[in-house]
Scaffold this active site. Structure first.
Site, PDB file in Angstrom:
ATOM      1  N   THR B 138      46.990  31.883  31.334  1.00 28.57           N
ATOM      2  CA  THR B 138      45.962  31.623  30.501  1.00 28.57           C
ATOM      3  C   THR B 138      46.267  32.741  29.474  1.00 28.57           C
ATOM      4  OG1 THR B 138      45.136  33.617  31.944  1.00 28.57           O
ATOM      5  CG2 THR B 138      44.471  30.966  32.461  1.00 28.57           C
ATOM      6  N   LYS B 160      50.592  33.657  37.689  1.00 30.90           N
ATOM      7  CA  LYS B 160      50.037  33.893  36.396  1.00 30.90           C
ATOM      8  C   LYS B 160      48.922  34.922  36.837  1.00 30.90           C
ATOM      9  CE  LYS B 160      45.539  33.241  35.965  1.00 30.90           C
ATOM     10  NZ  LYS B 160      44.547  33.992  35.132  1.00 30.90           N
ATOM     11  N   THR B 171      43.828  39.320  39.887  1.00 31.63           N
ATOM     12  CA  THR B 171      43.563  38.296  39.244  1.00 31.63           C
ATOM     13  C   THR B 171      44.539  37.396  39.129  1.00 31.63           C
ATOM     14  OG1 THR B 171      41.518  39.017  38.247  1.00 31.63           O
ATOM     15  CG2 THR B 171      42.220  36.841  37.684  1.00 31.63           C
ATOM     16  N   GLU B 251      46.937  42.265  29.848  1.00 30.79           N
ATOM     17  CA  GLU B 251      46.261  42.274  28.413  1.00 30.79           C
ATOM     18  C   GLU B 251      46.184  43.516  27.777  1.00 30.79           C
ATOM     19  OE1 GLU B 251      42.631  40.402  29.483  1.00 30.79           O
ATOM     20  OE2 GLU B 251      43.155  38.375  29.470  1.00 30.79           O
ATOM     21  N   ASN B 370      39.328  41.130  25.013  1.00 31.06           N
ATOM     22  CA  ASN B 370      38.585  40.830  26.029  1.00 31.06           C
ATOM     23  C   ASN B 370      36.985  40.869  25.276  1.00 31.06           C
ATOM     24  OD1 ASN B 370      39.591  39.948  28.362  1.00 31.06           O
ATOM     25  ND2 ASN B 370      40.306  42.095  28.037  1.00 31.06           N
ATOM     26  N   SER B 375      37.197  34.284  27.576  1.00 34.28           N
ATOM     27  CA  SER B 375      38.062  34.418  28.299  1.00 34.28           C
ATOM     28  C   SER B 375      37.882  34.697  29.762  1.00 34.28           C
ATOM     29  CB  SER B 375      39.448  35.067  27.985  1.00 34.28           C
ATOM     30  OG  SER B 375      39.080  36.398  28.065  1.00 34.28           O
TER      31      SER B 375
END
Lengths: 375, 375
Positions: B138, B160, B171, B251, B370, B375
């Protein structure tokens, strides 16, 4: 009576030492402290002072937390109380001490600056609390005060807090004074009831301070004994007003987010659910971006042990029901997140209790303020 | 055998549908799922499939989480398994389904795109897992794979995950395959042991996903039955390698922070203490600013119920002991936080257990990623 002076603890040269004296005739008090096990030295000192419910004065400094500074730091808090006692002609055992600033700061120079300037703080005492309210600030951008006028009695209060805002308590120093004629047991009961639904529900960034203290001092100077329920309601209103001012001045925040949880099986469940959303960085970042990303609300509350069915939950954002019984409802485009105040309503359909948690968004400025320099 | 195809679920036009088939002779499997109570529909489906320990294939899509999409969404997961079963000539009850992407996405168009492209995914199956590893991404910037070569048997894996990285599980979607000849009970025992010290200790941003799933599939094609302890150690190494790759691609992160807690009274205490630091936004922002603000470490661990004396704790940052028995020790200026990897060592002096929690710093880019888009 209150005062604020410059002790050069802050590099900005702004007032950083505040003193509040209760001139009686009564000197009743109550206080609640951080539930962090890593308690600063002034907390360790103040926890002893409050035991007998008698407080003559409270001295507060910004520019250094005097936390994790060892036995030398505890002696500094003790010496500070002694200096105030000398200056005011009271007992050191009736002097509360509060400190705020960087953890690990509390050396000889720190102690000297405080002790040297206490006589000036004592000499400056007046009925104007304005400078004191400024002297306790750290990264706050505005002084925060609140007051309530009762029937012949009143409440006045000041608070500081902008970062490390989380429950038990939020990171803050608060001094509340009243001329109501109430004893320390009544004050304690009223204070705990008030903080439970105000400061304890403020969770700006999930970080719990080592130095939190909320103190309530009563002089009895009005000669009036208000009904305890009336007094508690007034005190709660004052604490809520200050909590909202802390929320409004939180580091880097662009939104005040009020997370209202309704139809919970218990108040504790409502608080737990609200707090899980308040602590979810992805949700908080989405609100900063004015993105009504309700999936992040549901992902957050799913981590709790509160009683509810995750697939039978309704979520509203600023009046728009974006999720109904666990499925997408109104289009997210209808949600207007431009206003500073954001209202998230979560209906758990599991009971009849409710609680609102007060938080902020996660912003570039929050990261900047907390990465660009030590605080 | 694996494949990845383009189903137009992602707006980028990149591969977004992956298929992994176990061609046997054995089709044993084990899986662990998110502990979030808000479970996505593919999780609800897969929890049933894994019950008998037999799995023929796993199909994974990015571009939509199919979470909080109601009974229609569950039917989509079911229909996806049926389509894979038709294409491969297996039973739908032996097909796991994983989805990742935005919560609330899973409408008729989403379903059609998946079902339409499953025949192409089946036709593209090969021994090259490269495209599959890309199709599950993602916000990840790189594909993440790991492998282990044993004595005549091997393990291969892909993962992922970049946001919503928190335990129970982090996650992520992970698929691990092996040609070792092990049954589902052994696989389950090995998988739980491996994830407990790898993915479960990865806590990038404290946010727990609704779609996490780690699947282990064994074909027995090697004909070799490795010693279970040997296999578990190899599996743990593979999972740790993937966990570190997830940490390295989190991220917006600029630092990998490894929080090692030693001399804890229990492993659980060590984990709780490490996680409290990993979830402290003030600490994480300080590391982003290369600021060795150890006070924030102590303020964080003080909120836990782990057994230790807050005033008898040592803290090292990248090899420098900044706090000794609860007091300032070496000057913070000695700490070099320029490297990507940051090592925080917390000595609780309370026992002999240890655990390391893997996290990241809190950065402007995390907030940007974010907040700037859903997302």
């Amino acid at each position: 009576m209150a005062s604020g002076v410059i002790a050069q603890l802050k590099s900005t040269g702004k007032p950083d030492l505040a003193l509040v004296q209760n001139q009686g005739p009564r000197q009743a008090a109550a206080a609640v402290f951080t539930s962090n096990r890593a308690k600063a030295n002034p907390i360790l000192w103040s926890e002893r002072v409050i035991l007998d419910g008698t407080v003559s004065a409270i001295v507060l400094n910004s520019g250094g937390a005097n936390c994790f500074t060892g036995s030398f730091g505890f002696q500094t808090s003790h010496a500070t109380a002694e200096a105030v006692a000398d200056a005011l002609g009271v007992s050191a055992g009736d002097v509360l001490v509060c400190s705020t600033g960087l953890i690990g700061v509390g050396d000889q120079e720190f102690r000297d600056k405080i002790l040297t300037n206490i006589p000036a703080a004592a000499a400056a005492l007046s009925t104007d609390g304005h400078t004191a309210a400024h002297a306790i600030l750290t990264t706050d951008t505005v002084a925060k005060t609140a007051e309530f006028r009762g029937e012949g009695w009143s409440i006045g209060a000041m608070a500081k807090g902008a970062g490390m805002l989380a429950p038990g308590l939020a990171t803050m120093l608060v001094v509340v004074t009243t001329d109501a004629d109430l004893g320390s047991a009544d004050l304690d009961q009223a204070l705990r009831a008030a903080t439970r639904v105000s400061f304890d529900r403020l969770d700006s960034d999930g970080c719990m301070s080592t130095n939190d203290q909320v103190t309530l001092m009563a002089s009895g100077a009005s000669g009036i004994v208000p009904d305890l329920l009336t007094f508690t309601e007034a005190l709660t209103a004052v604490c809520l007003e200050l909590a909202h001012k802390l929320q409004g001045d939180a580091e880097g925040a662009t939104h005040n987010i009020n997370i209202e949880v309704v139809n919970a099986a218990s108040v504790r469940d409502a608080e737990v659910v609200g707090r899980s959303v308040a602590r979810n960085n992805l949700f908080k970042a989405a609100i900063f971006g004015n993105d009504p990303n309700w999936g992040r609300v549901l992902a957050a509350i799913g981590t709790t042990d509160a009683k509810f069915d995750p697939y039978l939950v309704d979520v509203w954002m600023n009046g728009v029901r974006v999720c109904h019984t666990g499925e997408p409802d109104q289009p997210r485009e209808l949600v207007d997140l431009q206003p500073r105040d954001v209202h998230v309503l979560i209906d758990l359909l599991a009971g009849s209790e409710t609680a609102t948690i007060y938080t902020n968004d996660l912003t570039h400025d929050y990261v900047h303020e907390n990465s660009a320099y030590s605080s």
